[in-house]
Design a protein around this motif. Structure first.
Motif: not given
Length: 165
Positions: A74-75, A102-107
């Motif tokens: 969950x972001x 944040x999505x990019x950091x998480x992959x």
């Protein structure tokens, strides 16, 4: 990135991450926030408490586990509360941009978004949709699919119409 619209419940989306329209305290609430906390179970709240002991600022984003949701993460974003005088559109667009970062950091490659701040926070629906589409289409990201999840047919029709422009 492909930006798509679906009508439905954000808690039922099979994506890498769902975006929660949270409040600053990050402890659950009403609307999308309450639905995500209910469907995700206690693990979401526990992770919010651990990772964000002081909450988040308006316009910012951070992630937690998704608990019992189909998504992995969950972001959480804190949109501006227009009914309380937060009228800076930059805070609204920051939510989408920060969520993608944040999505990019998480992959994460697939992310489901609500129309942030358009419910109880009182942002005009059409402008909230415009802010979402403009920011999602204009932000460089590794996310392949951004899904705008509309709760109800009226919002869905407006999102589809905006995406067609």
């Amino acid at each position: 990135m492909d930006v798509e619209a679906v009508e439905g419940d954000i808690t039922e989306q099979h994506v890498d991450a769902v975006v929660n329209a949270a409040n600053r305290a990050m402890r659950g609430g009403a609307g999308v926030d309450g639905a995500i906390h209910r469907a995700g179970g206690p693990a979401v709240l526990e992770d919010c408490r651990r990772r964000f002991p002081r909450g988040l600022a308006t316009g910012d984003a951070g992630w937690t586990t998704a608990g019992d949701l189909a998504a992995t993460w969950v972001i959480h974003v804190v949109g501006p509360n227009r009914t309380r005088g937060e009228t800076d559109r930059g805070l609204l667009t920051s939510c989408y941009r920060r969520a993608l970062e944040v999505a990019d950091e998480l992959g994460a490659r697939s992310v489901a978004f609500p129309v942030i701040s358009a419910g109880a926070y009182g942002w005009p629906l059409d402008d909230a949709i415009d802010a979402a589409v403009e920011t999602l289409r204009g932000t460089l990201t590794e996310v392949r699919t951004a899904r705008l999840v509309a709760f109800g047919p009226t919002t869905y029709e407006r999102v589809v119409a905006r995406l067609a422009r």
